[in-house]
Design an enzyme around this catalytic site. Structure first.
Site, PDB file in Angstrom:
ATOM      1  N   ASN A   1      12.489 -51.145 -22.230  1.00  0.00           N
ATOM      2  CA  ASN A   1      12.781 -52.554 -22.532  1.00  0.00           C
ATOM      3  C   ASN A   1      14.272 -52.838 -22.777  1.00  0.00           C
ATOM      4  O   ASN A   1      14.764 -53.893 -22.391  1.00  0.00           O
ATOM      5  CB  ASN A   1      11.916 -53.054 -23.697  1.00  0.00           C
TER       6      ASN A   1
ATOM      7  N   GLY B   1       9.394 -45.318 -28.159  1.00  0.00           N
ATOM      8  CA  GLY B   1       8.311 -45.756 -27.285  1.00  0.00           C
ATOM      9  C   GLY B   1       7.124 -46.207 -28.109  1.00  0.00           C
ATOM     10  O   GLY B   1       7.248 -46.551 -29.287  1.00  0.00           O
TER      11      GLY B   1
ATOM     12  N   GLU C   1      10.759 -43.558 -32.986  1.00  0.00           N
ATOM     13  CA  GLU C   1      11.059 -44.995 -33.084  1.00  0.00           C
ATOM     14  C   GLU C   1       9.963 -45.707 -32.324  1.00  0.00           C
ATOM     15  O   GLU C   1       9.994 -45.779 -31.095  1.00  0.00           O
ATOM     16  CB  GLU C   1      12.443 -45.283 -32.473  1.00  0.00           C
TER      17      GLU C   1
ATOM     18  N   CYS D   1      11.075 -54.425 -29.274  1.00  0.00           N
ATOM     19  CA  CYS D   1      10.198 -53.756 -30.250  1.00  0.00           C
ATOM     20  C   CYS D   1      10.151 -54.500 -31.578  1.00  0.00           C
ATOM     21  O   CYS D   1       9.146 -54.466 -32.279  1.00  0.00           O
ATOM     22  CB  CYS D   1      10.654 -52.329 -30.471  1.00  0.00           C
TER      23      CYS D   1
ATOM     24  N   GLU E   1      -0.266 -54.580 -30.172  1.00  0.00           N
ATOM     25  CA  GLU E   1       1.114 -55.066 -30.077  1.00  0.00           C
ATOM     26  C   GLU E   1       1.221 -55.928 -28.813  1.00  0.00           C
ATOM     27  O   GLU E   1       0.755 -55.523 -27.743  1.00  0.00           O
ATOM     28  CB  GLU E   1       2.065 -53.873 -29.974  1.00  0.00           C
TER      29      GLU E   1
END
Ligand code: NAD
Length: 455
Positions: free
Chosen positions: A119, A192, A214, A248, A338
């Site tokens: 992303n 990820g 993360e 994120c 998500e």
């Protein structure tokens, strides 16, 4: 033309181990020179990076700049601070150890593996790399295969800038990541999804390799009754729809006080139009969904609740309009997974305690956003919730501040980076006691008076 021979991962690892053993990376001047080289290479390759981000995600020049400037600022910060960071830290020595000195040294792990997502494909490989270089590690980088053009440009930049024994990019899909994970690195830094995070952690367990994870999750955004509506709406729209919601830390869903819900949603609609026009499809500022798999995943969320803004899609263009959905319920899939896309579901609440209780029932989020003028409510939300980071009266911006460590907690990850936290993340604390020969206190030795019999 002959096909390229497959990259021998083990050979690369061995090369990096040997490079690390030369001790070159322990020299702070070497680290500074490498950080400067990285900055120079990124600056010089800016047009290629912009092109790749446009091809992968239709990022506008403005958004691409936002991705790159974060890396440059991090390098500048590391260059300014590194001489302080590397200094051994003198700590108190207990009197019964005299004469001696005690220090903590920040030591590099050795060879680190950095696995990136798609992303923010540059930022999320390069920013960890800054920490790895600053603390004296070698690094293997594995950019996401999904942001394919960015992966190619990252590989080009790194191979032209650094010796492969020091930093090397290995491109490829999931199988390549799995091959890498089968090897023994000294540290693994993964960005990820939570499910892949678990795979990474279990692979690392085989060698007891320390990991930084993360990860993602659903970051809530609470809007209190007493807030600055105009700025609240503007900042939510920016943080949610930048990169078409594929951030994120984007607010995943809104929890809004029922008394201001209608007015807030009006303003949100106003700012969506202001930022992206009446037809966001034609806007030069609006990104696209990364691929068909994610497009269909996101489209499946549109069947829940009532769409009050957006909802248009175009498969050919991988376009999903900035969308706001009211009247969703917690049982809907959109509220269980998500979202990671430009869809903002809205749930109303009547009392701040109710909003806090909802958040505390869910997995610990990466970010928590709270918009309110009420200081007591601000304190209450801070004290009664858990999350990787918090932004009060803004979204996403906390992660642009190098002096704030960035990372998750619980299901949203472990470990911190950015600024000094990045340096610390890629080093371990080596405790050193240095004794003098000047004299030798007797307190710890056995003696005849303590029962040792002489024959
Ligand atoms: P992902 O977990 O699917 O992929 C990330 C990397 O893992 C890729 O390089 C891929 O090759 C590798 N991978 C994928 N499946 C694998 C498997 N089965 N075995 C081994 N390796 C595998 O994540 P993504 O789709 O690239 O990114 C989206 C997710 O990342 C979202 O959940 C988002 O919240 C999260 N994210 C977190 C942060 C953060 O800083 N916390 C930043 C960006 C994205």
């Amino acid at each position: 033309m002959l096909a390229q021979p497959p990259v021998k991962i083990r050979n690369i690892l061995e090369e990096q181990k040997q490079f690390f053993r030369t001790g070159k990376t322990k020299d702070v001047d070497f680290r500074i020179a490498q950080l400067q080289k990285l900055k120079q290479a990124i600056t010089a390759n800016q047009p290629n990076i912009f092109k790749a981000l446009k091809a992968d995600l239709n990022k506008s020049g403005f958004d691409a700049y936002f991705e790159i400037i974060g890396i440059i600022k991090e390098i500048d910060y590391a260059l300014k601070q590194i001489k302080n960071w590397v200094k051994p830290q003198k700590v108190a020595t207990p009197y019964h150890q005299f004469p001696a000195s005690t220090h903590i040294y920040a030591e590099p792990f050795g060879v680190t593996l950095i696995i990136g997502p798609w992303n923010y494909p540059f930022n999320l490989v390069m920013t960890p790399l800054i920490g790895a270089i600053a603390s004296g590690n070698c690094a293997v980088l594995k950019p996401s295969e999904i942001s394919a053009q960015s992966s190619v440009v990252i590989a080009e930049i790194i191979s032209k800038t650094f010796e492969s024994g020091f930093i090397k990019v290995i491109e490829g899909g999931v199988e390549v990541t799995q091959e890498l994970l089968a090897e023994k690195f000294d540290h693994i830094f993964f960005t990820g999804g939570t499910e892949v995070g678990k795979i990474v952690m279990s692979a690392a367990a085989k060698y007891l390799t320390p990991v930084t994870l993360e990860l993602g999750g659903k970051s809530p955004c609470i809007v209190d009754e007493n807030t600055h509506l105009e700025y609240t709406a503007k900042r939510i729209v920016w943080g949610k729809f930048i990169n078409a919601g594929q951030t994120c830390t984007a607010p995943d869903y809104l929890l809004v006080h029922k008394n201001i819900k209608a007015r807030l949603l009006n303003k949100i609609e106003k700012y969506i139009k202001e930022f992206y026009g009446y037809v966001p499809l034609d806007s030069p500022n609006y990104s696209r969904i990364i691929n068909q798999k994610h497009f269909f995943r996101l489209v499946s969320f549109l069947k829940y609740g009532t769409i009050i803004v957006g909802g248009n899609t175009d498969l050919e263009d991988l376009y999903i309009a900035p969308t706001v959905i009211d009247k969703v319920s917690w049982g809907d899939k959109i509220m269980q997974e998500e979202i990671f896309g430009p869809i903002l579901p809205v749930i109303e609440y009547t009392d701040i305690d109710e909003a806090i209780a909802i958040i505390n029932e869910k997995p610990k989020p990466l970010a928590l956003y709270f918009f309110s003028n009420n200081k007591q409510h601000q304190t209450k939300v801070l004290q009664s919730t858990t999350s990787g980071g918090v932004c009060i009266n803004d979204t996403v911006m906390h992660l642009t501040i190098p002096s704030l460590p960035f990372g998750g907690v619980g299901e949203s990850g472990m470990g911190r980076y950015h600024g000094k936290a990045g340096f610390e993340n890629f080093s371990y604390q080596r405790s050193v006691l240095n004794k003098s020969f000047l004299f030798d206190l007797k307190w710890r030795y056995y003696s005849t008076s303590q029962g040792v019999k002489k024959r």
